[in-house]
Write a protein that holds these residues in place. Structure first.
Motif, PDB file in Angstrom:
ATOM      1  N   MET A   1      47.664 -26.117 -21.079  1.00 23.76           N
ATOM      2  CA  MET A   1      47.468 -24.837 -20.465  1.00 23.76           C
ATOM      3  C   MET A   1      47.263 -23.818 -21.586  1.00 23.76           C
ATOM      4  O   MET A   1      48.065 -23.728 -22.502  1.00 23.76           O
ATOM      5  CB  MET A   1      48.701 -24.495 -19.629  1.00 23.76           C
ATOM      6  CG  MET A   1      48.522 -23.381 -18.696  1.00 23.76           C
ATOM      7  SD  MET A   1      49.830 -23.509 -17.461  1.00 23.76           S
ATOM      8  CE  MET A   1      50.158 -21.835 -17.194  1.00 23.76           C
ATOM      9  N   THR A   2      46.216 -23.048 -21.483  1.00 25.11           N
ATOM     10  CA  THR A   2      45.914 -22.112 -22.548  1.00 25.11           C
ATOM     11  C   THR A   2      46.386 -20.697 -22.267  1.00 25.11           C
ATOM     12  O   THR A   2      46.582 -19.929 -23.178  1.00 25.11           O
ATOM     13  CB  THR A   2      44.400 -22.086 -22.843  1.00 25.11           C
ATOM     14  OG1 THR A   2      43.710 -21.770 -21.642  1.00 25.11           O
ATOM     15  CG2 THR A   2      43.935 -23.421 -23.377  1.00 25.11           C
ATOM     16  N   LYS A   3      46.540 -20.328 -21.010  1.00 29.90           N
ATOM     17  CA  LYS A   3      47.076 -19.006 -20.700  1.00 29.90           C
ATOM     18  C   LYS A   3      47.921 -19.084 -19.435  1.00 29.90           C
ATOM     19  O   LYS A   3      47.769 -19.980 -18.625  1.00 29.90           O
ATOM     20  CB  LYS A   3      45.967 -17.974 -20.569  1.00 29.90           C
ATOM     21  CG  LYS A   3      45.181 -17.997 -19.296  1.00 29.90           C
ATOM     22  CD  LYS A   3      44.183 -16.859 -19.285  1.00 29.90           C
ATOM     23  CE  LYS A   3      43.741 -16.570 -17.862  1.00 29.90           C
ATOM     24  NZ  LYS A   3      42.827 -15.458 -17.766  1.00 29.90           N
ATOM     25  N   GLU A   4      48.814 -18.148 -19.315  1.00 30.72           N
ATOM     26  CA  GLU A   4      49.718 -18.124 -18.172  1.00 30.72           C
ATOM     27  C   GLU A   4      48.963 -17.825 -16.889  1.00 30.72           C
ATOM     28  O   GLU A   4      48.069 -16.989 -16.858  1.00 30.72           O
ATOM     29  CB  GLU A   4      50.809 -17.072 -18.385  1.00 30.72           C
ATOM     30  CG  GLU A   4      51.789 -17.424 -19.478  1.00 30.72           C
ATOM     31  CD  GLU A   4      52.641 -18.624 -19.133  1.00 30.72           C
ATOM     32  OE1 GLU A   4      53.067 -18.774 -17.974  1.00 30.72           O
ATOM     33  OE2 GLU A   4      52.872 -19.435 -20.039  1.00 30.72           O
ATOM     34  N   ASN A   5      49.349 -18.525 -15.834  1.00 28.03           N
ATOM     35  CA  ASN A   5      48.779 -18.269 -14.521  1.00 28.03           C
ATOM     36  C   ASN A   5      49.609 -17.159 -13.887  1.00 28.03           C
ATOM     37  O   ASN A   5      50.749 -17.362 -13.503  1.00 28.03           O
ATOM     38  CB  ASN A   5      48.839 -19.546 -13.679  1.00 28.03           C
ATOM     39  CG  ASN A   5      48.194 -19.375 -12.337  1.00 28.03           C
ATOM     40  OD1 ASN A   5      47.927 -18.264 -11.890  1.00 28.03           O
ATOM     41  ND2 ASN A   5      47.940 -20.483 -11.677  1.00 28.03           N
ATOM     42  N   GLU A   6      49.044 -15.976 -13.769  1.00 32.82           N
ATOM     43  CA  GLU A   6      49.795 -14.807 -13.328  1.00 32.82           C
ATOM     44  C   GLU A   6      50.192 -14.859 -11.856  1.00 32.82           C
ATOM     45  O   GLU A   6      51.096 -14.167 -11.438  1.00 32.82           O
ATOM     46  CB  GLU A   6      48.982 -13.551 -13.604  1.00 32.82           C
ATOM     47  CG  GLU A   6      48.733 -13.339 -15.085  1.00 32.82           C
ATOM     48  CD  GLU A   6      47.728 -12.234 -15.360  1.00 32.82           C
ATOM     49  OE1 GLU A   6      47.434 -11.449 -14.443  1.00 32.82           O
ATOM     50  OE2 GLU A   6      47.237 -12.173 -16.497  1.00 32.82           O
ATOM     51  N   LYS A   7      49.508 -15.670 -11.057  1.00 32.38           N
ATOM     52  CA  LYS A   7      49.777 -15.703  -9.620  1.00 32.38           C
ATOM     53  C   LYS A   7      50.795 -16.771  -9.225  1.00 32.38           C
ATOM     54  O   LYS A   7      51.194 -16.840  -8.084  1.00 32.38           O
ATOM     55  CB  LYS A   7      48.474 -15.932  -8.857  1.00 32.38           C
ATOM     56  CG  LYS A   7      47.469 -14.812  -9.033  1.00 32.38           C
ATOM     57  CD  LYS A   7      46.214 -15.097  -8.272  1.00 32.38           C
ATOM     58  CE  LYS A   7      45.191 -13.995  -8.521  1.00 32.38           C
ATOM     59  NZ  LYS A   7      43.931 -14.257  -7.852  1.00 32.38           N
ATOM     60  N   THR A   8      51.198 -17.616 -10.128  1.00 30.40           N
ATOM     61  CA  THR A   8      52.092 -18.716  -9.804  1.00 30.40           C
ATOM     62  C   THR A   8      53.541 -18.240  -9.768  1.00 30.40           C
ATOM     63  O   THR A   8      53.998 -17.547 -10.665  1.00 30.40           O
ATOM     64  CB  THR A   8      51.948 -19.851 -10.833  1.00 30.40           C
ATOM     65  OG1 THR A   8      50.600 -20.277 -10.841  1.00 30.40           O
ATOM     66  CG2 THR A   8      52.850 -21.013 -10.500  1.00 30.40           C
ATOM     67  N   SER A   9      54.246 -18.656  -8.741  1.00 29.44           N
ATOM     68  CA  SER A   9      55.662 -18.328  -8.634  1.00 29.44           C
ATOM     69  C   SER A   9      56.481 -19.576  -8.936  1.00 29.44           C
ATOM     70  O   SER A   9      55.960 -20.691  -8.958  1.00 29.44           O
ATOM     71  CB  SER A   9      55.984 -17.823  -7.226  1.00 29.44           C
ATOM     72  OG  SER A   9      55.810 -18.875  -6.298  1.00 29.44           O
ATOM     73  N   GLU A  10      57.753 -19.393  -9.182  1.00 30.36           N
ATOM     74  CA  GLU A  10      58.636 -20.520  -9.480  1.00 30.36           C
ATOM     75  C   GLU A  10      58.625 -21.566  -8.370  1.00 30.36           C
ATOM     76  O   GLU A  10      58.562 -22.763  -8.656  1.00 30.36           O
ATOM     77  CB  GLU A  10      60.055 -20.023  -9.745  1.00 30.36           C
ATOM     78  CG  GLU A  10      60.982 -21.123 -10.208  1.00 30.36           C
ATOM     79  CD  GLU A  10      62.345 -20.593 -10.575  1.00 30.36           C
ATOM     80  OE1 GLU A  10      63.315 -21.056  -9.950  1.00 30.36           O
ATOM     81  OE2 GLU A  10      62.427 -19.733 -11.467  1.00 30.36           O
ATOM     82  N   PRO A  11      58.667 -21.169  -7.087  1.00 24.79           N
ATOM     83  CA  PRO A  11      58.591 -22.187  -6.029  1.00 24.79           C
ATOM     84  C   PRO A  11      57.312 -23.018  -6.094  1.00 24.79           C
ATOM     85  O   PRO A  11      57.323 -24.208  -5.780  1.00 24.79           O
ATOM     86  CB  PRO A  11      58.676 -21.380  -4.738  1.00 24.79           C
ATOM     87  CG  PRO A  11      59.411 -20.137  -5.118  1.00 24.79           C
ATOM     88  CD  PRO A  11      58.972 -19.841  -6.534  1.00 24.79           C
ATOM     89  N   ASP A  12      56.204 -22.392  -6.514  1.00 19.45           N
ATOM     90  CA  ASP A  12      54.948 -23.137  -6.648  1.00 19.45           C
ATOM     91  C   ASP A  12      55.074 -24.220  -7.713  1.00 19.45           C
ATOM     92  O   ASP A  12      54.577 -25.331  -7.540  1.00 19.45           O
ATOM     93  CB  ASP A  12      53.790 -22.203  -7.011  1.00 19.45           C
ATOM     94  CG  ASP A  12      53.430 -21.237  -5.892  1.00 19.45           C
ATOM     95  OD1 ASP A  12      53.714 -21.553  -4.715  1.00 19.45           O
ATOM     96  OD2 ASP A  12      52.886 -20.170  -6.206  1.00 19.45           O
ATOM     97  N   VAL A  13      55.721 -23.886  -8.808  1.00 16.88           N
ATOM     98  CA  VAL A  13      55.913 -24.848  -9.898  1.00 16.88           C
ATOM     99  C   VAL A  13      56.809 -25.991  -9.435  1.00 16.88           C
ATOM    100  O   VAL A  13      56.512 -27.164  -9.662  1.00 16.88           O
ATOM    101  CB  VAL A  13      56.506 -24.158 -11.153  1.00 16.88           C
ATOM    102  CG1 VAL A  13      56.826 -25.183 -12.228  1.00 16.88           C
ATOM    103  CG2 VAL A  13      55.554 -23.106 -11.687  1.00 16.88           C
ATOM    104  N   ILE A  14      57.891 -25.659  -8.756  1.00 11.67           N
ATOM    105  CA  ILE A  14      58.821 -26.686  -8.270  1.00 11.67           C
ATOM    106  C   ILE A  14      58.130 -27.590  -7.253  1.00 11.67           C
ATOM    107  O   ILE A  14      58.294 -28.807  -7.278  1.00 11.67           O
ATOM    108  CB  ILE A  14      60.088 -26.018  -7.677  1.00 11.67           C
ATOM    109  CG1 ILE A  14      60.875 -25.346  -8.808  1.00 11.67           C
ATOM    110  CG2 ILE A  14      60.949 -27.032  -6.945  1.00 11.67           C
ATOM    111  CD1 ILE A  14      62.008 -24.468  -8.342  1.00 11.67           C
TER     112      ILE A  14
END
Length: 91
Positions: A1-14
């Protein structure tokens, strides 16, 4: 990953991690992966390609990651892992 995904929330990652683990569970028995990787890499190390230091470092890292996953999930049954993944994905 080269840059942070600004729209992603912690629940999305989990949820994404739960889906990954669920897919992995259906793919093959993750508990055997460290041994499979070790066998493959030991065979590669006997060849000229196995003399590449960068490749050796990557192989060791892959085995370590696989062992960490197997150790983290090893105490749980396949059913427990599957149920937990479903619960997280449906949350």
């Amino acid at each position: 990953m080269t840059k942070e995904n600004e729209k992603t929330s912690e629940p999305d990652v989990i949820t994404a991690m739960a889906k990954f683990l669920s897919d992995l569970w259906f793919e093959d028995d993750f508990r055997d992966q460290p041994e499979h990787l070790s066998e493959i890499f030991e065979t590669i190390l006997l060849t000229e390609m196995g003399d590449d230091q960068d490749l050796r470092i990557k192989m060791v890292g892959s085995i370590r990651t696989s062992k960490l996953l197997a150790n983290a999930l090893g105490p749980f049954s396949d059913t427990e892992i599957n149920n937990a993944c479903k619960k997280i994905m449906n949350a």
